[in-house]
Design an enzyme around this catalytic site. Sequence first.
Site, PDB file in Angstrom:
ATOM      1  N   SER A  43       0.835  -1.199   0.000  1.00  0.00           N
ATOM      2  CA  SER A  43       0.000   0.000   0.000  1.00  0.00           C
ATOM      3  C   SER A  43       0.876   1.259   0.000  1.00  0.00           C
ATOM      4  CB  SER A  43      -0.970  -0.043   1.187  1.00  0.00           C
ATOM      5  OG  SER A  43      -2.026   0.862   1.023  1.00  0.00           O
ATOM      6  N   ASP A 157      -6.015  -3.798  -1.911  1.00  0.00           N
ATOM      7  CA  ASP A 157      -4.921  -3.412  -1.020  1.00  0.00           C
ATOM      8  C   ASP A 157      -4.215  -4.610  -0.393  1.00  0.00           C
ATOM      9  OD1 ASP A 157      -3.581  -2.354   1.482  1.00  0.00           O
ATOM     10  OD2 ASP A 157      -4.429  -0.486   0.727  1.00  0.00           O
TER      11      ASP A 157
END
Length: 295
Positions: A43, A157
């Site tokens: 991320s 993610d």
Amino acid sequence: MTNSRPSIGLALSGGAARGMAHIGVLRALVEKQIPIDYIAGTSAGSIVGAAFAAGMSIDELEKLGRELRWRHVGRVAMSRLGVQSNERLERYIRKRLPITRFENLPLPFAAVATDLHSGTPVVMRDQGDIAFAIRASCAIPGWYVPVVDPQGRSLVDGGLVAVVPSAAARELGADLVIAVDVNADGAKFFGSRASHLIGVMLQSLMVVQKTASHQQVLNSDVVIRPRIGHVRWDRLGLAAEMIDAGYEAGLESIPEILAVIDAATKDQPRSVVERDRDWETGRPGEPEIVRVGDR
């Protein structure tokens, strides 16, 4: 590793705006001449890690961190799968990175995403488009529309399965892994207890994330924990404060890092040699290493 320096990998955690603290940590490591041979990011950590692996200087990285805003990341999407598309992030990163292909990087790098349907980690490395990999690694589910890769998988993610990507750093070839966990300090901005629904939800997510990251932290040799628990994950405007906090935490970690390197160089027995390096404990499945196709 006897009589030779062990290879060192960085594992940069996810953490949304808190990820700017990674820049400060990198400044401390570079200033103290801690060698970095591999880098993995999840991320927000994938943004900082890719920029460093592509050859951006610390000053350039800090400028990027200070200037990044949410409007550069996403826009409203007409989709049932998410509120926004983060395609803007892909374009933003591609425009600014000096190198945009994995195979051309001077420093091996991996970005971790999650296969939404199988729940397994997807480690993007070796070849392909870096900006696309970052976009996938940063696609927060429920908010951003999942990113579809050339194999047709819906990626979201990487923090769902590897918020601290220590295993990905080891898979790149690192003997020692230095992890940076920007979420280790918790969520102190709530006070002693949550007082509303959103607070309860976020604190619950913190508990789940902390539990899920336990094995990832154990798979690291040194864990750097910037003290930024008072900063909300959406506060990109506080980048300068987080960079400073990361720098402070990085400097504090230098003696431990040097000791670990020295012990490994002398080939002294250390518990890390026996540590589990697989993805089974605390993982929903084995990671899939992929090469991002041309886009």
